[in-house]
Design a protein around this motif. Structure first.
Motif, PDB file in Angstrom:
ATOM      1  N   LYS A 158       0.837  -1.206   0.000  1.00 56.85           N
ATOM      2  CA  LYS A 158       0.000   0.000   0.000  1.00 56.85           C
ATOM      3  C   LYS A 158       0.870   1.254   0.000  1.00 56.85           C
ATOM      4  O   LYS A 158       0.600   2.222  -0.723  1.00 56.85           O
ATOM      5  CB  LYS A 158      -0.916   0.014   1.228  1.00 56.85           C
ATOM      6  N   ILE A 159       1.898   1.240   0.827  1.00 51.99           N
ATOM      7  CA  ILE A 159       2.804   2.391   0.918  1.00 51.99           C
ATOM      8  C   ILE A 159       3.534   2.602  -0.402  1.00 51.99           C
ATOM      9  O   ILE A 159       3.677   3.734  -0.874  1.00 51.99           O
ATOM     10  CB  ILE A 159       3.778   2.210   2.098  1.00 51.99           C
ATOM     11  N   ASP A 160       3.974   1.506  -1.027  1.00 52.80           N
ATOM     12  CA  ASP A 160       4.665   1.622  -2.312  1.00 52.80           C
ATOM     13  C   ASP A 160       3.751   2.215  -3.384  1.00 52.80           C
ATOM     14  O   ASP A 160       4.203   3.030  -4.193  1.00 52.80           O
ATOM     15  CB  ASP A 160       5.201   0.261  -2.761  1.00 52.80           C
ATOM     16  N   ARG A 161       2.474   1.829  -3.384  1.00 51.05           N
ATOM     17  CA  ARG A 161       1.528   2.412  -4.353  1.00 51.05           C
ATOM     18  C   ARG A 161       1.346   3.913  -4.098  1.00 51.05           C
ATOM     19  O   ARG A 161       1.289   4.708  -5.032  1.00 51.05           O
ATOM     20  CB  ARG A 161       0.177   1.689  -4.288  1.00 51.05           C
ATOM     21  N   HIS A 162       1.258   4.293  -2.822  1.00 52.68           N
ATOM     22  CA  HIS A 162       1.121   5.712  -2.471  1.00 52.68           C
ATOM     23  C   HIS A 162       2.320   6.503  -2.988  1.00 52.68           C
ATOM     24  O   HIS A 162       2.161   7.554  -3.609  1.00 52.68           O
ATOM     25  CB  HIS A 162       0.994   5.871  -0.959  1.00 52.68           C
ATOM     26  N   PHE A 163       3.517   5.983  -2.749  1.00 54.93           N
ATOM     27  CA  PHE A 163       4.718   6.705  -3.174  1.00 54.93           C
ATOM     28  C   PHE A 163       4.892   6.684  -4.688  1.00 54.93           C
ATOM     29  O   PHE A 163       5.445   7.633  -5.252  1.00 54.93           O
ATOM     30  CB  PHE A 163       5.959   6.163  -2.466  1.00 54.93           C
ATOM     31  N   GLN A 213      14.410  12.254   3.045  1.00 47.41           N
ATOM     32  CA  GLN A 213      14.242  11.276   1.981  1.00 47.41           C
ATOM     33  C   GLN A 213      14.736   9.894   2.428  1.00 47.41           C
ATOM     34  O   GLN A 213      14.105   8.877   2.139  1.00 47.41           O
ATOM     35  CB  GLN A 213      15.007  11.738   0.736  1.00 47.41           C
ATOM     36  N   ALA A 214      15.833   9.854   3.150  1.00 48.08           N
ATOM     37  CA  ALA A 214      16.377   8.584   3.640  1.00 48.08           C
ATOM     38  C   ALA A 214      15.471   7.958   4.699  1.00 48.08           C
ATOM     39  O   ALA A 214      15.466   6.735   4.868  1.00 48.08           O
ATOM     40  CB  ALA A 214      17.775   8.798   4.204  1.00 48.08           C
ATOM     41  N   ALA A 215      14.701   8.759   5.410  1.00 48.57           N
ATOM     42  CA  ALA A 215      13.823   8.252   6.465  1.00 48.57           C
ATOM     43  C   ALA A 215      12.496   7.721   5.926  1.00 48.57           C
ATOM     44  O   ALA A 215      11.762   7.059   6.657  1.00 48.57           O
ATOM     45  CB  ALA A 215      13.546   9.353   7.488  1.00 48.57           C
ATOM     46  N   LEU A 216      12.196   7.977   4.663  1.00 49.55           N
ATOM     47  CA  LEU A 216      10.919   7.530   4.091  1.00 49.55           C
ATOM     48  C   LEU A 216      10.840   6.007   4.069  1.00 49.55           C
ATOM     49  O   LEU A 216      11.839   5.339   3.853  1.00 49.55           O
ATOM     50  CB  LEU A 216      10.749   8.079   2.672  1.00 49.55           C
ATOM     51  N   PRO A 217       9.633   5.469   4.252  1.00 46.88           N
ATOM     52  CA  PRO A 217       9.472   4.012   4.280  1.00 46.88           C
ATOM     53  C   PRO A 217       9.389   3.387   2.883  1.00 46.88           C
ATOM     54  O   PRO A 217       8.563   2.521   2.613  1.00 46.88           O
ATOM     55  CB  PRO A 217       8.156   3.828   5.040  1.00 46.88           C
ATOM     56  N   LYS A 236      12.243   4.161  -3.079  1.00 42.13           N
ATOM     57  CA  LYS A 236      12.174   5.124  -4.175  1.00 42.13           C
ATOM     58  C   LYS A 236      12.707   6.483  -3.720  1.00 42.13           C
ATOM     59  O   LYS A 236      12.577   6.846  -2.565  1.00 42.13           O
ATOM     60  CB  LYS A 236      10.738   5.297  -4.651  1.00 42.13           C
ATOM     61  N   GLN A 237      13.281   7.214  -4.644  1.00 41.92           N
ATOM     62  CA  GLN A 237      13.716   8.576  -4.383  1.00 41.92           C
ATOM     63  C   GLN A 237      12.540   9.504  -4.693  1.00 41.92           C
ATOM     64  O   GLN A 237      12.274   9.810  -5.852  1.00 41.92           O
ATOM     65  CB  GLN A 237      14.936   8.929  -5.249  1.00 41.92           C
ATOM     66  N   ILE A 238      11.840   9.912  -3.661  1.00 42.28           N
ATOM     67  CA  ILE A 238      10.637  10.726  -3.810  1.00 42.28           C
ATOM     68  C   ILE A 238      11.016  12.201  -3.713  1.00 42.28           C
ATOM     69  O   ILE A 238      11.648  12.612  -2.741  1.00 42.28           O
ATOM     70  CB  ILE A 238       9.611  10.396  -2.701  1.00 42.28           C
ATOM     71  N   PRO A 239      10.640  13.012  -4.704  1.00 45.33           N
ATOM     72  CA  PRO A 239      10.878  14.455  -4.578  1.00 45.33           C
ATOM     73  C   PRO A 239      10.067  15.022  -3.413  1.00 45.33           C
ATOM     74  O   PRO A 239       8.862  14.805  -3.326  1.00 45.33           O
ATOM     75  CB  PRO A 239      10.385  15.015  -5.915  1.00 45.33           C
ATOM     76  N   ILE A 240      10.733  15.716  -2.535  1.00 45.01           N
ATOM     77  CA  ILE A 240      10.087  16.264  -1.342  1.00 45.01           C
ATOM     78  C   ILE A 240       9.823  17.746  -1.560  1.00 45.01           C
ATOM     79  O   ILE A 240      10.631  18.446  -2.166  1.00 45.01           O
ATOM     80  CB  ILE A 240      10.986  16.040  -0.110  1.00 45.01           C
ATOM     81  N   PHE A 270       4.652  15.436   7.243  1.00 40.98           N
ATOM     82  CA  PHE A 270       5.440  14.251   7.586  1.00 40.98           C
ATOM     83  C   PHE A 270       4.584  13.001   7.696  1.00 40.98           C
ATOM     84  O   PHE A 270       4.980  11.934   7.251  1.00 40.98           O
ATOM     85  CB  PHE A 270       6.186  14.445   8.907  1.00 40.98           C
ATOM     86  N   PHE A 271       3.419  13.116   8.315  1.00 42.05           N
ATOM     87  CA  PHE A 271       2.642  11.927   8.654  1.00 42.05           C
ATOM     88  C   PHE A 271       1.664  11.513   7.559  1.00 42.05           C
ATOM     89  O   PHE A 271       1.473  10.327   7.334  1.00 42.05           O
ATOM     90  CB  PHE A 271       1.925  12.142   9.986  1.00 42.05           C
ATOM     91  N   ASN A 272       1.025  12.454   6.874  1.00 38.84           N
ATOM     92  CA  ASN A 272       0.045  12.090   5.856  1.00 38.84           C
ATOM     93  C   ASN A 272       0.669  11.904   4.480  1.00 38.84           C
ATOM     94  O   ASN A 272       0.469  10.884   3.836  1.00 38.84           O
ATOM     95  CB  ASN A 272      -1.067  13.146   5.781  1.00 38.84           C
ATOM     96  N   THR A 273       1.431  12.874   4.029  1.00 31.62           N
ATOM     97  CA  THR A 273       2.011  12.806   2.685  1.00 31.62           C
ATOM     98  C   THR A 273       3.208  11.872   2.631  1.00 31.62           C
ATOM     99  O   THR A 273       3.316  11.035   1.742  1.00 31.62           O
ATOM    100  CB  THR A 273       2.444  14.218   2.221  1.00 31.62           C
ATOM    101  N   LEU A 274       4.124  12.013   3.578  1.00 32.76           N
ATOM    102  CA  LEU A 274       5.363  11.231   3.536  1.00 32.76           C
ATOM    103  C   LEU A 274       5.274   9.908   4.293  1.00 32.76           C
ATOM    104  O   LEU A 274       6.229   9.137   4.301  1.00 32.76           O
ATOM    105  CB  LEU A 274       6.523  12.073   4.074  1.00 32.76           C
ATOM    106  N   LYS A 275       4.124   9.654   4.945  1.00 26.91           N
ATOM    107  CA  LYS A 275       3.863   8.382   5.636  1.00 26.91           C
ATOM    108  C   LYS A 275       4.932   8.027   6.675  1.00 26.91           C
ATOM    109  O   LYS A 275       5.296   6.874   6.840  1.00 26.91           O
ATOM    110  CB  LYS A 275       3.733   7.223   4.632  1.00 26.91           C
TER     111      LYS A 275
END
Length: 149
Positions: free
Chosen positions: A59-64, A101-105, A108-112, A118-123
């Motif tokens: 689910k998290i991978d689909r979100h990202f 970016q390194a702390a994201l679950p 993938k390298q997600i543009p921030i 932190f909690f809703n968008t970046l999970k």
């Protein structure tokens, strides 16, 4: 003149000592010998946690992936433009971008973006997200002290 932020040193993690690993393995072995039923129930719970984690990670991978598709073409440059470089040091901007970016679950390298939650968008889960740790990483990379911050 100060070096450009792209030449900033990477964060150096501290590795566990061999003694720590030995103590952990000895504790697991002792648990297996003296409490086999507890160990088996613990192993069953661990298996359930792994299965649940795998489902949640999808689910998290689909979100990202959606987030990455929506932000195609964005990079650290757009993130940096959201700050006044006369007020905020470029080393801090880069360190924040890279350490968050390194702390994201995700791998993938997600543009921030500066406006990201932190909690809703970046999970970043409140239990897993340790702001103090990220601040320490940023301080180490930018060669700054956290004394009296």
């Amino acid at each position: 003149m100060r070096k450009a932020s792209r030449f900033m040193p990477k964060y150096k993690t501290e590795k566990a000592s061999k003694a720590t690993l030995f103590v952990f393995l000895a504790a697991v072995l002792a648990l297996l010998i003296y409490q086999p039923m507890f160990f088996l129930s613990l192993a069953g719970l661990a298996l359930l946690a792994i299965i649940w984690g795998t489902v949640e990670q999808r689910k998290i991978d689909r979100h990202f992936q959606r987030l990455c598709n929506n932000r195609k073409g964005l990079s650290i440059c757009e993130f940096a433009r959201e700050f006044d470089r006369k007020i905020v040091d470029t080393w801090i901007i880069r360190a924040v971008y890279e350490q968050v970016q390194a702390a994201l679950p995700t791998k993938k390298q997600i543009p921030i973006q500066a406006s990201d939650d932190f909690f809703n968008t970046l999970k970043l889960d409140e239990d897993d997200f340790d702001l103090d740790l990220i601040i320490e990483e940023i301080a180490q990379r930018t060669e700054r002290s956290l004394e009296n911050y």
